[in-house]
Enzyme design. Structure first.
Site, PDB file in Angstrom:
ATOM      1  N   ALA A  19      16.829  16.485  48.901  1.00  0.00           N
ATOM      2  CA  ALA A  19      17.249  15.234  48.273  1.00  0.00           C
ATOM      3  C   ALA A  19      18.611  15.477  47.634  1.00  0.00           C
ATOM      4  CB  ALA A  19      16.228  14.802  47.228  1.00  0.00           C
ATOM      5  N   SER A  21      21.765  14.128  45.716  1.00  0.00           N
ATOM      6  CA  SER A  21      22.276  13.043  44.883  1.00  0.00           C
ATOM      7  C   SER A  21      23.796  13.005  44.841  1.00  0.00           C
ATOM      8  CB  SER A  21      21.744  13.194  43.460  1.00  0.00           C
ATOM      9  OG  SER A  21      22.299  14.360  42.857  1.00  0.00           O
ATOM     10  N   GLY A  23      25.390  15.529  43.272  1.00  0.00           N
ATOM     11  CA  GLY A  23      25.716  16.386  42.139  1.00  0.00           C
ATOM     12  C   GLY A  23      25.693  17.855  42.509  1.00  0.00           C
ATOM     13  N   VAL A  24      26.047  18.692  41.543  1.00  0.00           N
ATOM     14  CA  VAL A  24      26.137  20.130  41.802  1.00  0.00           C
ATOM     15  C   VAL A  24      24.768  20.755  42.053  1.00  0.00           C
ATOM     16  CG1 VAL A  24      26.101  20.687  39.330  1.00  0.00           C
ATOM     17  CG2 VAL A  24      27.081  22.315  40.962  1.00  0.00           C
ATOM     18  N   ASP A  25      23.729  20.278  41.393  1.00  0.00           N
ATOM     19  CA  ASP A  25      22.409  20.902  41.515  1.00  0.00           C
ATOM     20  C   ASP A  25      21.820  20.729  42.913  1.00  0.00           C
ATOM     21  OD1 ASP A  25      22.530  21.678  38.820  1.00  0.00           O
ATOM     22  OD2 ASP A  25      21.719  19.754  38.167  1.00  0.00           O
ATOM     23  N   SER A  26      21.760  19.498  43.384  1.00  0.00           N
ATOM     24  CA  SER A  26      21.180  19.272  44.711  1.00  0.00           C
ATOM     25  C   SER A  26      22.080  19.826  45.810  1.00  0.00           C
ATOM     26  CB  SER A  26      20.910  17.781  44.937  1.00  0.00           C
ATOM     27  OG  SER A  26      22.097  17.017  44.837  1.00  0.00           O
ATOM     28  N   LEU A  45      19.759   8.866  48.661  1.00  0.00           N
ATOM     29  CA  LEU A  45      19.202   7.528  48.464  1.00  0.00           C
ATOM     30  C   LEU A  45      20.229   6.621  47.802  1.00  0.00           C
ATOM     31  CD1 LEU A  45      15.645   8.450  47.134  1.00  0.00           C
ATOM     32  CD2 LEU A  45      16.390   8.103  49.501  1.00  0.00           C
ATOM     33  N   CYS A 113      11.118   6.871  38.546  1.00  0.00           N
ATOM     34  CA  CYS A 113      11.928   7.115  39.739  1.00  0.00           C
ATOM     35  C   CYS A 113      11.386   8.307  40.519  1.00  0.00           C
ATOM     36  CB  CYS A 113      13.380   7.360  39.345  1.00  0.00           C
ATOM     37  SG  CYS A 113      14.484   7.645  40.749  1.00  0.00           S
ATOM     38  N   GLY A 137      16.944  19.441  43.401  1.00  0.00           N
ATOM     39  CA  GLY A 137      17.720  20.260  42.476  1.00  0.00           C
ATOM     40  C   GLY A 137      17.220  20.200  41.051  1.00  0.00           C
ATOM     41  N   CYS A 210      20.862   6.258  34.895  1.00  0.00           N
ATOM     42  CA  CYS A 210      21.922   6.229  35.906  1.00  0.00           C
ATOM     43  C   CYS A 210      22.320   4.820  36.304  1.00  0.00           C
ATOM     44  CB  CYS A 210      21.484   7.023  37.130  1.00  0.00           C
ATOM     45  SG  CYS A 210      20.062   6.309  38.005  1.00  0.00           S
TER      46      CYS A 210
END
EC number: 2.8.1.13
Length: 393
Positions: A19, A21, A23-26, A45, A113, A137, A210
């Site tokens: 998944a 998004s 961002g840095v984590d995913s 998504l 979510c 993430g 968000c």
């Protein structure tokens, strides 16, 4: 032989949906799994697209974030798909968010979510793509038991731990999910992203809500549930009118600032009465609650929850995401459950989650949790005696 994701087979024969998004984590999650040789598929998504939010720092799952996720996938050489979930997100998360405020609650939209969009709808899509796992993430970890099932545990980075937001994950979902960042710190994640050459390595973290483009959640409440912004009375614990307010959605239990009334001593919001549009205030000592009634309880402690509780199950609970777990007892049966807080907690608000842990710190196991329905100031001496509710959803 199990691979690094506790799955049978070689990484190159194991498909994993990530998944993404934006961002840095995913992004780092996808890069890590790709580097380990897994057959990685990225999915982003599209959840909303307010014009004001698409380029805002910390926005998520819209606008620039989708472009960032696509660019990362291209760099990694993995397939990437964008799925339009706006209608589902609006119905399951945004409408629920507005309804909760209209009831005098303080909701946690990230939980809904995760529960209804990411871990239900997206997980189904991952299965349809032939994936053996869905990776995210999130800063949380899971461990494999001897029987093959998995348990959810807190992240190694306590400052980033997101277990509070994942308590509603079902056992079936947990067995399919993987959290590669659970044993890493945020600085370690960013450093890995730099090593992988990801452009998002220093990207700002996403915001708590968000889908609020201006940072004012009341704008959404005003548009969707205007009755929650109707004026009403601010009263003390005895019902004496102290002033007026411009909508219960502007307040939460424990709030001190912004009451707009003069008093000799500090006053705090003790409860919100949606039916008559009253904001009830009192001294700080009136905030401390000892008993919490729960709804929608999800059990991750193994076996049957009623058998586990027996005459009472000792545990630790967190009543807000920013709080530390506190000692408590879980009691009840047949879908009706209550928490007795050993030392009491201030600011217990309906709509927030009460999450169960088996330890107060470290990588404690998440035993489940529920949403706070109501709270009482004192524990009744007779367990069968009805609660005198001090906070009602």
């Amino acid at each position: 032989m199990l691979n690094s994701l506790d799955l049978e087979g070689r990484p190159q024969d194991t498909r994993v949906v990530v998944a993404m998004s934006g961002g840095v984590d995913s992004s780092t999650t996808a890069a890590l799994l790709k580097a380990e040789g897994y057959d990685v598929v990225g999915i982003t998504l599209q959840l909303y697209d307010h014009g004001a939010a698409t380029h805002r720092k910390g926005a998520c799952c819209a606008g620039q974030d989708i472009h960032d996720a696509r660019d990362v996938a291209a760099k990694l050489g993995i397939p990437h798909y964008v799925l339009d979930y706006e209608d589902r997100f609006r119905e399951s998360v945004i409408d629920n968010f507005a309804d909760s405020y209209a009831l005098g609650e303080t909701p946690v939209p990230c939980i809904e979510c995760n529960r209804s969009i990411k871990f239900r709808d997206l997980l189904k899509t991952a299965r349809e793509l032939g994936a053996q796992a869905l990776a995210t993430g999130h800063y949380v970890a899971s461990r494999r038991l001897d029987d093959g099932s998995r348990v959810l545990v807190c992240a190694a980075d306590a400052d980033r731990d997101q277990s509070y937001f994942l308590f509603a994950t079902t056992q079936e979902q947990l067995d399919y999910l993987r959290f590669p960042l659970g044993d890493m710190t945020k600085p370690e994640t960013r450093e890995l992203a730099r090593r992988f050459g990801l452009a998002v390595a220093d990207k700002h973290d996403s915001q708590d809500i968000c889908f609020v483009p201006t940072g004012r959640y009341t704008d959404i409440i005003t548009r969707l549930r205007p009755n929650a912004m109707d004026p009403g009375d601010i009263v003390d614990l005895d019902g004496r009118v102290l002033g007026r307010h411009n909508g219960i959605a502007n307040f939460t239990v424990g709030q001190r600032r912004g009451l707009g009334i003069a008093a000799h001593a500090p006053l705090f919001v003790v409860r919100l009465e949606a039916a008559n549009r009253r904001v009830v205030v009192g001294p700080r000592e009136a905030l401390k609650m000892h008993r919490i009634s729960l709804r929608d309880v999800n059990w991750l402690g193994g076996g049957d929850i009623d058998s586990a509780i027996g005459n009472g199950l000792e545990m630790f609970v967190r009543v807000r995401s920013t709080r530390s777990p506190q000692p408590a007892w879980l009691r009840g049966a047949g879908g009706h459950y209550e928490i007795e807080l050993v030392a009491g907690e201030e600011g217990v608000s309906p709509g927030q989650a009460c999450v169960f842990y088996d330890a107060p710190s470290g990588q404690a196991r998440v035993l489940g949790g529920g949403f706070i329905q109501s709270a009482a100031a004192k524990v009744a001496s007779n367990p069968a005696r009805p609660l005198v509710e001090a906070v009602r959803g």
